[in-house]
Design an enzyme around this catalytic site. Structure first.
Site, PDB file in Angstrom:
ATOM      1  N   TYR A 183      43.399  87.291 -11.423  1.00 48.70           N
ATOM      2  CA  TYR A 183      42.176  86.527 -11.703  1.00 48.70           C
ATOM      3  C   TYR A 183      41.659  86.912 -13.087  1.00 48.70           C
ATOM      4  CZ  TYR A 183      37.702  84.174 -10.910  1.00 48.70           C
ATOM      5  OH  TYR A 183      36.608  83.339 -10.999  1.00 48.70           O
ATOM      6  N   ARG A 191      30.196  93.772 -12.472  1.00 53.31           N
ATOM      7  CA  ARG A 191      30.020  93.558 -13.911  1.00 53.31           C
ATOM      8  C   ARG A 191      28.581  93.810 -14.333  1.00 53.31           C
ATOM      9  NH1 ARG A 191      30.559  86.974 -14.732  1.00 53.31           N
ATOM     10  NH2 ARG A 191      28.851  86.355 -13.355  1.00 53.31           N
ATOM     11  N   TYR A 239      44.659  80.300 -16.465  1.00 53.64           N
ATOM     12  CA  TYR A 239      43.564  79.816 -17.313  1.00 53.64           C
ATOM     13  C   TYR A 239      44.013  79.731 -18.770  1.00 53.64           C
ATOM     14  CZ  TYR A 239      39.963  80.026 -13.698  1.00 53.64           C
ATOM     15  OH  TYR A 239      39.199  79.786 -12.581  1.00 53.64           O
ATOM     16  N   ASN A 272      33.613  87.890 -12.569  1.00 53.22           N
ATOM     17  CA  ASN A 272      32.582  87.977 -11.540  1.00 53.22           C
ATOM     18  C   ASN A 272      33.067  88.679 -10.278  1.00 53.22           C
ATOM     19  OD1 ASN A 272      34.095  86.026 -10.107  1.00 53.22           O
ATOM     20  ND2 ASN A 272      32.919  84.334 -10.973  1.00 53.22           N
ATOM     21  N   TYR A 316      33.977  91.495 -27.092  1.00 51.80           N
ATOM     22  CA  TYR A 316      33.327  90.604 -26.127  1.00 51.80           C
ATOM     23  C   TYR A 316      33.559  91.167 -24.729  1.00 51.80           C
ATOM     24  CZ  TYR A 316      32.132  86.575 -23.299  1.00 51.80           C
ATOM     25  OH  TYR A 316      31.554  85.764 -22.360  1.00 51.80           O
ATOM     26  N   GLU A 335      39.296  79.398  -8.134  1.00 49.42           N
ATOM     27  CA  GLU A 335      38.264  80.390  -7.853  1.00 49.42           C
ATOM     28  C   GLU A 335      38.889  81.655  -7.268  1.00 49.42           C
ATOM     29  OE1 GLU A 335      35.057  80.029  -8.589  1.00 49.42           O
ATOM     30  OE2 GLU A 335      35.293  77.977  -9.312  1.00 49.42           O
ATOM     31  N   SER A 337      25.895  83.619 -17.079  1.00 47.20           N
ATOM     32  CA  SER A 337      24.929  82.739 -16.431  1.00 47.20           C
ATOM     33  C   SER A 337      24.575  83.236 -15.036  1.00 47.20           C
ATOM     34  CB  SER A 337      25.486  81.315 -16.351  1.00 47.20           C
ATOM     35  OG  SER A 337      25.688  80.790 -17.644  1.00 47.20           O
ATOM     36  N   VAL A 351      28.318  86.656 -22.720  1.00 50.87           N
ATOM     37  CA  VAL A 351      27.730  85.392 -22.293  1.00 50.87           C
ATOM     38  C   VAL A 351      27.803  85.349 -20.781  1.00 50.87           C
ATOM     39  CG1 VAL A 351      27.826  82.876 -22.437  1.00 50.87           C
ATOM     40  CG2 VAL A 351      28.445  84.259 -24.430  1.00 50.87           C
ATOM     41  N   GLN A 399      32.285  61.313  -9.504  1.00 51.36           N
ATOM     42  CA  GLN A 399      33.176  60.201  -9.796  1.00 51.36           C
ATOM     43  C   GLN A 399      34.423  60.740 -10.503  1.00 51.36           C
ATOM     44  OE1 GLN A 399      32.894  57.008  -8.935  1.00 51.36           O
ATOM     45  NE2 GLN A 399      30.943  57.387  -7.885  1.00 51.36           N
TER      46      GLN A 399
END
Length: 342
Positions: free
Chosen positions: A236, A186, A153, A230, A225, A122, A178, A176, A59
């Site tokens: 990018y 990486r 970004y 990716n 960090y 992306e 996922s 960090v 939505q």
């Protein structure tokens, strides 16, 4: 006895003619040098940008009339109402929904000459189906600096006043993640790095997810960090660099495009680039052995610059209105795939 009529003398007739000519000349001068009428400029026309399918959403959000005003863009209205197709000044299509075929292009109903915008944040490695989109789009909205509507970004902006204080550092490096896949560069680099350097790993991939408000305070307690993208492509440079590292107040160790590409966005001494080292072991030795004075130099930019994040899709779409007067008319991306994968 009648009285004979008297006609004006030639002298009086000459004076009368001269007076008449003088009056006409004066009136003509007044007409020529009359004040120009004050014209009140017409108010700028409000542009209508139609978003065909809101990115990554079932939505769309509420889009009040002042949406773009909040981002400093006036006379711009965003809408997701398909019935406004015929009157829209530009229509935006987010690629993920085209790629998954949740959204379809209304080619049969497209008004003649209406600009269509292809939008994606992306990387090319995660963008498929571009081959069928040639000859359709006029403008591109993306993180690429050569996009028609360039929306990074993040960026660094001038800043006055003291930098926000940083918490005490408790560890050397954090990451960090996922999406953890062995084929990713990486992941391969992390596996070579881990035997020589302690890296505390958070995120779903390690069974240690961080809540949205927990991420930055957690990362801020580390010296470095791992801002590992990716996939590695021109320009990018994502939130892994801008938010997870720079905004958190830690130093990013970057894996992405070449160093020169990063230096187009940030000072050369604001990050560590993996390409500057001959091996993962050499990189690990450097990170573990950095002294306090050397480390402070990596954070010197915070005294004069601050991080501005661009995370809201509404702000990204409002940028279309901001750039609208300068966008090329009549342009068509005949081979969108070749352009984006270059």
């Amino acid at each position: 006895m009648g009285t004979a009529g008297c006609s004006p003398s030639p002298r009086l007739r000459a004076l009368g003619a001269l007076a008449g000519a003088t009056l006409l000349f004066t009136l003509w001068l007044l007409w020529q040098f009359r004040p120009a009428p004050v014209r009140v400029p017409a108010p700028p026309r409000t542009l209508l940008v139609l978003i065909w399918h809101w990115p990554f959403a079932d939505q769309p959000p509420e889009l009040p009339s002042n949406t773009c005003t909040r981002y400093g863009v006036a006379h711009c209205h965003l809408s997701t109402n398909h019935s406004l197709l015929a009157s829209a000044d530009a229509v935006v299509f987010h690629h993920r929904e085209l790629q998954t075929r949740r959204a379809h292009l209304p080619l049969a109903s497209r008004p003649r000459g209406q600009p269509w915008v292809w939008a994606s944040m992306e990387s090319p490695s995660h963008t498929h189906g571009l081959g069928r989109l040639g000859g359709i789009f006029n403008w591109v909205l993306s993180y690429r600096r050569d996009s028609d509507i360039f929306v990074p970004y993040g960026r660094l902006e001038p800043h006055e006043g003291p930098a926000p204080p940083l918490p005490a550092k408790k560890g050397v490096a954090a990451w960090v993640v996922s999406n953890f896949q062995a084929r990713q560069r990486r992941v391969q680099l992390y596996r070579r790095l881990a035997p020589h350097l302690r890296v505390d790993v958070f995120g779903r991939a390690n069974g240690k997810p961080l809540c949205a408000s927990c991420l930055l305070p957690t990362v801020a307690r580390y010296l470095f960090y791992l801002s590992f993208e990716n996939s590695q492509h021109r320009d990018y440079i994502t939130e892994k660099f801008w938010r997870n590292a720079l905004a958190a107040g830690t130093v990013p160790v970057v894996l992405g495009p070449p160093r020169a590409n990063y230096e187009a966005f940030a000072p050369a001494d604001a990050f560590v680039h993996v390409d500057d080292f001959g091996s993962a072991q050499e990189l690990a030795s450097f990170l573990a052995g950095v002294n306090a004075s050397s480390y402070r130099r990596y954070l010197a930019w915070r005294d004069r610059l601050r991080v501005r994040l661009f995370e809201d899709w509404s702000e990204r779409f409002c940028a279309i209105c901001a750039q609208y007067p300068h966008l090329p008319r009549g342009q068509v991306y005949w081979d969108l795939k070749a352009w984006f994968q270059a």
